[in-house]
Design a protein around this motif. Structure first.
Motif, PDB file in Angstrom:
ATOM      1  N   ILE A  78      35.867  82.527  55.167  1.00 20.76           N
ATOM      2  CA  ILE A  78      35.785  83.113  53.781  1.00 20.76           C
ATOM      3  C   ILE A  78      37.349  82.531  53.204  1.00 20.76           C
ATOM      4  N   GLN A  79      38.168  82.318  53.812  1.00 20.01           N
ATOM      5  CA  GLN A  79      39.720  82.000  53.086  1.00 20.01           C
ATOM      6  C   GLN A  79      39.391  80.708  52.574  1.00 20.01           C
ATOM      7  N   LEU A  80      38.612  79.880  53.353  1.00 15.30           N
ATOM      8  CA  LEU A  80      38.383  78.534  52.902  1.00 15.30           C
ATOM      9  C   LEU A  80      37.655  78.519  51.359  1.00 15.30           C
ATOM     10  N   ILE A  81      36.560  79.137  51.516  1.00 17.09           N
ATOM     11  CA  ILE A  81      35.831  79.262  50.283  1.00 17.09           C
ATOM     12  C   ILE A  81      36.215  79.962  49.171  1.00 17.09           C
ATOM     13  N   GLU A  82      37.422  80.662  49.418  1.00 15.14           N
ATOM     14  CA  GLU A  82      38.041  81.647  48.219  1.00 15.14           C
ATOM     15  C   GLU A  82      39.374  81.191  47.869  1.00 15.14           C
ATOM     16  N   GLY A  83      39.451  79.982  48.376  1.00 15.66           N
ATOM     17  CA  GLY A  83      41.136  79.265  47.826  1.00 15.66           C
ATOM     18  C   GLY A  83      42.150  79.806  48.566  1.00 15.66           C
ATOM     19  N   LYS A  84      42.011  80.606  49.541  1.00  8.79           N
ATOM     20  CA  LYS A  84      43.308  80.875  50.235  1.00  8.79           C
ATOM     21  C   LYS A  84      43.902  79.996  51.387  1.00  8.79           C
ATOM     22  N   ALA A  85      43.121  79.060  51.712  1.00  2.98           N
ATOM     23  CA  ALA A  85      43.366  78.222  52.867  1.00  2.98           C
ATOM     24  C   ALA A  85      42.576  76.721  52.564  1.00  2.98           C
TER      25      ALA A  85
ATOM     26  N   GLN B 220      32.999  84.420  44.807  1.00  2.00           N
ATOM     27  CA  GLN B 220      33.431  83.320  43.723  1.00  2.00           C
ATOM     28  C   GLN B 220      34.131  81.989  44.622  1.00  2.00           C
ATOM     29  N   LEU B 221      33.452  81.022  44.410  1.00  2.00           N
ATOM     30  CA  LEU B 221      33.936  79.918  45.131  1.00  2.00           C
ATOM     31  C   LEU B 221      35.482  79.450  44.328  1.00  2.00           C
ATOM     32  N   LYS B 222      36.366  79.217  45.009  1.00  2.00           N
ATOM     33  CA  LYS B 222      37.743  78.837  44.699  1.00  2.00           C
ATOM     34  C   LYS B 222      38.261  77.934  45.617  1.00  2.00           C
ATOM     35  N   GLU B 223      39.036  76.850  44.814  1.00  2.00           N
ATOM     36  CA  GLU B 223      39.803  75.817  45.656  1.00  2.00           C
ATOM     37  C   GLU B 223      41.177  76.035  45.695  1.00  2.00           C
ATOM     38  N   VAL B 224      41.973  75.708  47.005  1.00  2.00           N
ATOM     39  CA  VAL B 224      43.573  75.840  46.984  1.00  2.00           C
ATOM     40  C   VAL B 224      43.904  74.861  45.765  1.00  2.00           C
ATOM     41  N   PRO B 225      44.953  75.145  45.273  1.00  2.00           N
ATOM     42  CA  PRO B 225      45.644  74.128  44.261  1.00  2.00           C
ATOM     43  C   PRO B 225      45.733  72.723  44.773  1.00  2.00           C
ATOM     44  N   ALA B 226      45.446  71.839  44.002  1.00  2.00           N
ATOM     45  CA  ALA B 226      45.597  70.515  44.567  1.00  2.00           C
ATOM     46  C   ALA B 226      46.937  70.151  45.264  1.00  2.00           C
ATOM     47  N   GLY B 227      47.092  69.239  46.439  1.00  2.00           N
ATOM     48  CA  GLY B 227      48.032  69.013  46.773  1.00  2.00           C
ATOM     49  C   GLY B 227      48.696  69.899  47.894  1.00  2.00           C
ATOM     50  N   LYS B 228      48.311  71.125  47.790  1.00  2.13           N
ATOM     51  CA  LYS B 228      48.736  72.294  48.761  1.00  2.13           C
ATOM     52  C   LYS B 228      47.976  71.975  50.347  1.00  2.13           C
ATOM     53  N   HIS B 229      48.714  72.147  51.153  1.00  6.73           N
ATOM     54  CA  HIS B 229      48.079  72.128  52.490  1.00  6.73           C
ATOM     55  C   HIS B 229      48.451  73.374  53.162  1.00  6.73           C
TER      56      HIS B 229
ATOM     57  N   VAL C  80      37.643  73.548  66.837  1.00  3.96           N
ATOM     58  CA  VAL C  80      36.885  73.842  65.422  1.00  3.96           C
ATOM     59  C   VAL C  80      37.994  73.098  64.404  1.00  3.96           C
ATOM     60  N   LEU C  81      37.465  72.379  63.729  1.00  5.81           N
ATOM     61  CA  LEU C  81      38.266  71.857  62.415  1.00  5.81           C
ATOM     62  C   LEU C  81      37.309  72.117  61.078  1.00  5.81           C
ATOM     63  N   ALA C  82      37.644  72.678  59.942  1.00  2.00           N
ATOM     64  CA  ALA C  82      37.065  73.283  59.114  1.00  2.00           C
ATOM     65  C   ALA C  82      37.510  73.014  57.858  1.00  2.00           C
ATOM     66  N   THR C  83      37.023  72.465  56.684  1.00  2.00           N
ATOM     67  CA  THR C  83      37.651  72.358  55.327  1.00  2.00           C
ATOM     68  C   THR C  83      36.586  72.346  54.295  1.00  2.00           C
ATOM     69  N   LEU C  84      37.144  72.990  53.140  1.00  2.00           N
ATOM     70  CA  LEU C  84      36.394  72.984  52.056  1.00  2.00           C
ATOM     71  C   LEU C  84      36.220  71.635  51.186  1.00  2.00           C
ATOM     72  N   ARG C  85      37.418  71.105  51.203  1.00  2.00           N
ATOM     73  CA  ARG C  85      37.641  69.637  50.612  1.00  2.00           C
ATOM     74  C   ARG C  85      38.650  68.846  51.339  1.00  2.00           C
TER      75      ARG C  85
END
Length: 268
Positions: A186-193, A141-150, A244-249
């Motif tokens: 997986i942490q990126l696509i599931e909103g944990k990081a 399930q695709l999920k994003e980290v809350p807006a403004g959280k790094h 490596v540098l990777a982000t979902l958004r």
């Protein structure tokens, strides 16, 4: 042995590059998988790949990503990675998490030692995430980290001053230190990081090929620390020497914060 031998038998013209030495010709028949996942074959092949020849593909295999964590019993860090590249670009990939839900299984068994069937029914052990560019990514399930959280995810077992400096430059709200490149994506696509930052040359092409596809298929981005795309043709060096540098958004936010001092050390 199972992954590489099964692929080589079914697709003899493939180039297969694995973290472990490729197995000999005479592999135990029990290790050969010749079935196919019918659910995947029902999906349409993206038109840009419909005429690809078998001999033009390179498959990058890491049979056990997160080895150190595996030996320490941190089983949720462990993944099996199979990435497929065409013309140097990662285009399809599989991340299998063999121990996904293992803690739920263990907890169930502790509570209900006589009813192991229920433990399995409530928490299925293991899962497979897969994706193809132009088709999408599946199995989660695709999920994003809350807006403004790094929230930064980075290495647990290969830390250095360079890694620490680069993470600190991101001004993170939180830092997660976990094993395995597959696990971090997986942490990126599931909103944990929100970003995977690894300012070190420790990672290899078989660590990033499959995870990169899953991330790109859902609109994310994975590059080296300079912002260069990774190349996966069969002649390429195996080491991702520029990190490596990777982000979902919000890729640009993190890329703009990589210190010049870090870039100067990590040469592509």
């Amino acid at each position: 042995m199972s992954i590489c031998s099964s692929l080589a038998r079914k697709f003899p013209k493939l180039t297969i590059i694995g973290e472990e030495d490729l197995p000999p010709e005479d592999v135990d028949q029990e290790l050969i998988e010749d079935g196919q996942w019918e659910e995947i074959l029902k999906q349409p092949c993206p038109s840009q790949y419909s005429a690809i020849k078998e001999e033009d593909l390179v498959v990058w295999v890491d049979p056990l990503d997160g080895t150190k964590e595996y030996t320490e019993g941190l089983l949720d860090n462990v993944t099996v990675l199979i990435g497929i590249a065409y013309e140097g670009k990662a285009i399809a990939g599989v991340i299998n998490q063999p121990y996904y839900n293992y803690q739920n299984n263990e907890n169930q068994k502790l509570r209900e030692p006589r009813n192991e069937a229920k433990a399995g029914a409530d928490a299925v052990l293991g899962r497979t995430i897969w994706g193809v560019l132009g088709l999408g990514a599946f199995g989660f399930q695709l999920k994003e980290v809350p807006a403004g959280k790094h929230i930064i995810t980075t290495t647990r077992s290969h830390n250095s001053q360079l890694v620490t400096d680069c993470v600190a430059a991101m001004n993170p709200d939180d830092v997660l230190r976990v094993g395995g490149a597959g696990n971090k994506i997986i942490q990126l696509i599931e909103g944990k990081a929100s970003a995977y930052v690894f300012a070190s040359p420790g990672c290899k092409k078989w660590d990033t090929c499959a995870p990169e596809v899953i991330l790109h298929a859902v609109g994310g981005k994975l590059t080296d620390i300079h912002g260069n795309a990774l190349q996966y043709n069969k002649e390429v060096k195996h080491m991702n020497s520029a990190g490596v540098l990777a982000t979902l958004r919000n890729y640009d936010y993190y890329a703009s914060r990589v210190p010049e001092s870090v870039k100067n050390v990590l040469v592509p």
